[in-house]
Structures are given as C-alpha cells and as structure tokens.
Design an enzyme around this catalytic site. Structure first.
Site, short mmCIF file in Angstrom:
data_model
loop_
_atom_site.label_atom_id
_atom_site.label_comp_id
_atom_site.label_asym_id
_atom_site.label_seq_id
_atom_site.Cartn_x
_atom_site.Cartn_y
_atom_site.Cartn_z
N SER A 118 1.87 -4.79 -0.28
CA SER A 118 0.93 -5.13 0.41
C SER A 118 -0.04 -5.72 -0.20
CB SER A 118 0.77 -4.05 1.57
OG SER A 118 -0.21 -4.48 2.53
N ASP A 242 7.61 -7.22 10.86
CA ASP A 242 6.33 -6.38 10.11
C ASP A 242 5.15 -6.81 10.85
OD1 ASP A 242 4.19 -5.81 8.27
OD2 ASP A 242 5.30 -6.61 6.49
N HIS A 270 6.32 -2.33 7.76
CA HIS A 270 5.69 -2.67 6.77
C HIS A 270 5.72 -1.88 5.48
CE1 HIS A 270 2.38 -4.93 4.97
NE2 HIS A 270 1.54 -3.95 4.71
#
Length: 288
Positions: A118, A242, A270
């Site tokens: 991320s 996601d 995610h």
C-alpha cells in the site's frame, strides 16, 4: 555467528545509525530482524495503513533460510513509539521516506529488496529515487501514486473529492462505526469474516486522531512524477476487487515505471499478504 551475537551486532548497528537522533531507531520503529544472518541478500518489509509488520507473518517463513530480513512499524502504527509521531513531520510522505532511508541503512551493505504494501510501496519508490545505492529491487503490493481522480489529466485513482470527504467525516464522527464498515470492504473475502475482524482490531488499536491524519496524508498524496525516475527492477502486484487501488492504477504504474513488471494474483481485497499469502510468496519467489 550465534543468534545472540547476530542480534547484538544488529543492535549495535541500530545504535550507531541513530547516534545523532533523539530516539533509538529500534524503539522508534519496533524493528525486528529475522532470517539467515549469513545470507548475502536482504528483504525489508514495509506495511500499509491500518496494519503493522505482523501482516507479513505468513510470508516470512518462506524466506528465512535464504535471506536476512528486516521488519518495522511505520510511525503512528503498530508498536512504533507513539511519542515519535509528529503531525508536522508526517503530514506528507517525506517523513516516512526519511525514516525508511535510515532503516535501509541497516542492511549491512548487502543488496536489499524492499517489499512495500500500500502506501509503503510509494514510500519505497521515493526513498529508492533519493538513495538508490540502498536498494536492489522494489516490490509494490497494492500501491498507488495518487488515490484521487485527476480529471484534467484523465487520471483515475479510484476516489473523487466527495468520496474522500465522506471518508474523513466518517472517521472523525464515529471512528468505531467507520472501522466496522470499512474493514470488510477493504479485506473482502466475505467467506472468511475472521480476516475482516482481524483488520478491524488492528484499526481499533490506532489512536483515532493519528489514524485520520495518516489517512489524509495518504489519500491526498500525488507522486506520479516519481514513477519515471525509478531505476530499480520493480514488481507491481495487483489483486482483484481492491477497494483502495483499482486495476487501472497498477496499469498506470506499469506504463510509467521503466522496465517494471505487473502481475495480477489470485487474491481478493487490499491485503493479499494476509488473505492469500501463498500467492504473495509465489510472486516474490519469481522476482527476488
């Protein structure tokens, strides 16, 4: 070298690295060393928003024999020293980039692959652009250079200003309710509700005001200009469904990072390192 001596050597390196700092680097980031102390290569794992280094716990065993491994918590998250968090320092990613550069200095001069999930993916990109000698390769899991759509350039990041405003208002108005609603959306895997529950507990462990500040720093970032500057071999990992990073973003990154490789793994949501560790392990083994 015994494990005790290895840990002792690592701690001495930490103390030396942070000699001019107000806080020991190890305490600040809850740094842990794992893997083979004699390995000629190093893996450094950086986590995303709402989780910590434990999110990689199912990944690490597959690499312990052949790699020296460094794990840490970002400021404001996990078991990082809370007193080290500064709203001013971390209002953008630059503070995190400086932190990562210091952490990468602990690799003992061995080639280091940075695996960023991320927001840590972009932190890794920026750090590698500024200090390329510290990096060998980059792996970006569910990362994005910009989350906000940009109509003038036809860029799609996945969020518009209305959606982000609603997100921040929900976090500020009733953080607990926001956590309950957001966790299953981000984790997906509805047939395994325990995963969303695990993520919810991780979010609940954050101080709400810091969580909001970190979220704003992430969702308002725009570092698209960093992508063409990347000189390191880069693997981009995309999952299905996601909510944070749609496929069009990873496609954009592949087009703009020279020589990068993008793969779509068989995983939902995610947090594939949590929900589909086998897929992440296979992807990493094909690249590192």
């Amino acid at each position: 070298m015994t494990d005790h001596c290895y840990e002792s050597c690592c701690r001495k390196a930490l103390q030396k690295t942070s000699a001019n700092s107000q806080m020991d680097l190890s305490k600040k980031h809850n740094i842990h060393f794992a893997g083979n102390p004699h390995a000629g290569k190093t893996l450094v794992f950086g986590h995303g928003f709402g989780v910590d280094q434990q999110s990689f716990s199912q990944i690490i065993p597959a690499f312990e024999q052949d790699y020296h491994i460094i794990l840490y918590d970002n400021a404001g998250g996990g078991q990082a020293d809370l007193s080290s968090y500064s709203y001013e320092r971390y209002e953008s990613l630059e503070g995190y980039v400086t932190d990562l550069t210091a952490i990468m200095g602990l690799t003992r001069g061995t080639p280091a692959t940075f695996i960023g999930h991320s927001v840590s993916g972009m932190i890794g990109v920026m750090a590698a652009n500024r200090q390329p000698h510290l990096f060998d390769k980059l792996v970006l899991i569910g990362s994005s250079p910009r989350y906000l759509n940009d109509q003038p350039t036809s860029y799609i990041g996945g969020f518009d200003e209305v959606a982000l405003k609603a997100l921040f208002e929900a976090m500020q108005t009733n953080y607990e309710a926001w956590v309950i609603g957001f966790s299953p959306q981000a984790m997906r895997n509805a047939d395994r509700p325990e995963l969303a529950d695990q993520f919810a507990r991780s979010l609940q462990a954050l101080r709400p005001d810091i969580a909001l500040a970190v979220a704003k720093a992430i969702f308002f970032l725009d570092h698209r200009e960093e992508l063409p500057k990347v000189t390191k071999p880069t693997l981009i990992i995309q999952t299905a469904n996601d909510i944070v990073v749609p496929p069009v973003v990873s496609e954009y990154m592949e087009r703009h990072i020279p020589g990068s490789k993008r793969i779509k793994i068989n995983a939902q949501g995610h947090f594939p390192q949590i929900s589909a560790p086998g897929e992440i392990i296979a992807a990493l083994q094909s690249f590192v």
